[in-house]
Write an enzyme that holds these catalytic residues in place. Structure first.
Site, short mmCIF file in Angstrom:
data_model
loop_
_atom_site.label_atom_id
_atom_site.label_comp_id
_atom_site.label_asym_id
_atom_site.label_seq_id
_atom_site.Cartn_x
_atom_site.Cartn_y
_atom_site.Cartn_z
CB CYS A 12 -0.82 -2.67 13.62
SG CYS A 12 -1.57 -1.19 12.97
CG HIS A 41 -3.16 4.53 3.19
ND1 HIS A 41 -2.10 5.56 3.82
CD2 HIS A 41 -4.16 5.42 2.90
CE1 HIS A 41 -2.55 6.75 3.77
NE2 HIS A 41 -3.97 6.55 3.14
CB CYS A 96 -4.70 4.29 15.18
SG CYS A 96 -3.30 3.36 16.22
CD GLU A 126 -0.11 9.41 11.98
OE1 GLU A 126 0.54 9.57 13.14
OE2 GLU A 126 0.16 8.38 11.48
#
Length: 314
Positions: A12, A41, A96, A126
């Site tokens: 992405c 990851h 991100c 996260e």
């Protein structure tokens, strides 16, 4: 044996950006470049960057003074940022931008003294980073993973509540948790659109389409990749057996016995080279030319820090 390819799949925009930040830092400043936590990851990606001179650490005390450190795509807490600042470390932030958006939601609520409920998986980096944006003793931040967690949850002020979510969750499961939150706390506020990122949504939609047609699903992704695990779970929820694999060497031929249609997808942190190796292995075992399904086009890109951008020549 037919091979069906999910579309979209793999990298992405946030993963692309994070990897590029590490690569550019290595090119410009030369090794070693320290990275707090795996930048994304995926073992293959981390191994390649380590070979190029990246040093992966879990805590900042492992980074020597006067060195460069990169924060992973998953984001970090305010405490980690402050520690880096206090030590004078040079930081490049590969968080991100869609995770940063959630951080800002928490920060705004924290400043107002409102309580936050984060939907996410305990222990995921996260989640740790997002929880660590909250800094107001008058309020509080709570983590829930399921409607059952919501049922047990007690807050200080139900009239001043905000919810937000980890970006890589199951779309369906998150909707169930939000429904439970709204039922228990009718005045709760949330983002106009849930915090699950476009790439997570698109890859789950592609698996939903594939699973209805395939006999078995192979998901290329790491065990510690949240979004990859959600793809496997979604396929199985739809009745199609699914296996999470690091690469082609992990495929057990017995998984494919008696199956005519094998679907292949990849999590958002898995590179396309691993997908190609999986297809090659399936073709060795009699698979036909892979057929890619039509899917949602992704043209989102995120910019890297100005200091790392290539300078125009001439």
């Amino acid at each position: 044996m037919q091979i069906l390819l999910a579309n979209p799949r793999g990298f992405c925009a946030g993963v692309d950006r994070a990897i590029t930040i590490v690569e550019r830092a290595l090119e410009i400043f030369e090794p070693p470049i320290y990275v707090r936590h795996e930048v994304v990851h995926n073992k293959y990606v981390v191994s390649k960057l380590r070979e190029a001179g990246a040093v992966f650490v879990e805590e900042l005390h492992e980074v020597p003074d006067d060195q460069i450190v990169i924060f992973s795509a998953h984001g970090v807490s305010q405490a980690v940022r402050q520690e880096a600042k206090d030590r004078g470390l040079r930081v490049f932030d590969a968080t991100c931008p869609l995770v940063t958006k959630v951080h800002m939601e928490v920060t705004r609520a924290s400043r107002k003294g409102h309580e936050c409920i984060l939907i996410g998986h305990a222990g995921h980096p996260e989640v740790e980073g997002t929880m660590g944006q909250y800094n107001n003793d008058e309020g509080g931040i709570y983590l829930v993973e399921s409607p059952e967690d919501v049922a047990k949850l007690e807050v200080k002020d139900p009239g001043n509540l905000h919810y937000m979510s980890q970006t890589t969750l199951s779309v369906d499961d998150t909707a169930d948790v939000i429904d439970a939150l709204r039922q228990k706390f009718p005045d709760i506020n949330g983002p106009r659109k849930d915090d699950i990122c476009y790439a997570t949504q698109n890859r789950q939609d592609a698996v939903r389409e594939l699973a209805s047609d395939a006999d078995v699903m192979l998901v290329v992704g790491a065990r510690n990749s949240s979004n990859s695990n959600r793809l496997r779970e979604l396929s199985e929820k739809m009745g199609t057996p699914a296996y999470l694999i690091d690469d082609a060497s992990c495929i057990d031929k017995a998984w494919l016995e008696g199956h005519e249609k094998v679907a292949v997808t990849a999590g958002a942190s898995a590179p396309e080279v691993l997908v190609k190796e999986v297809i090659a292995k399936l073709q060795e075992w009699g698979g036909k030319t892979a057929v890619e399904l039509s899917g949602r086009e992704e043209n989102i890109t995120f910019s890297i820090p100005p200091e790392l951008r290539p300078h125009p020549v001439g």
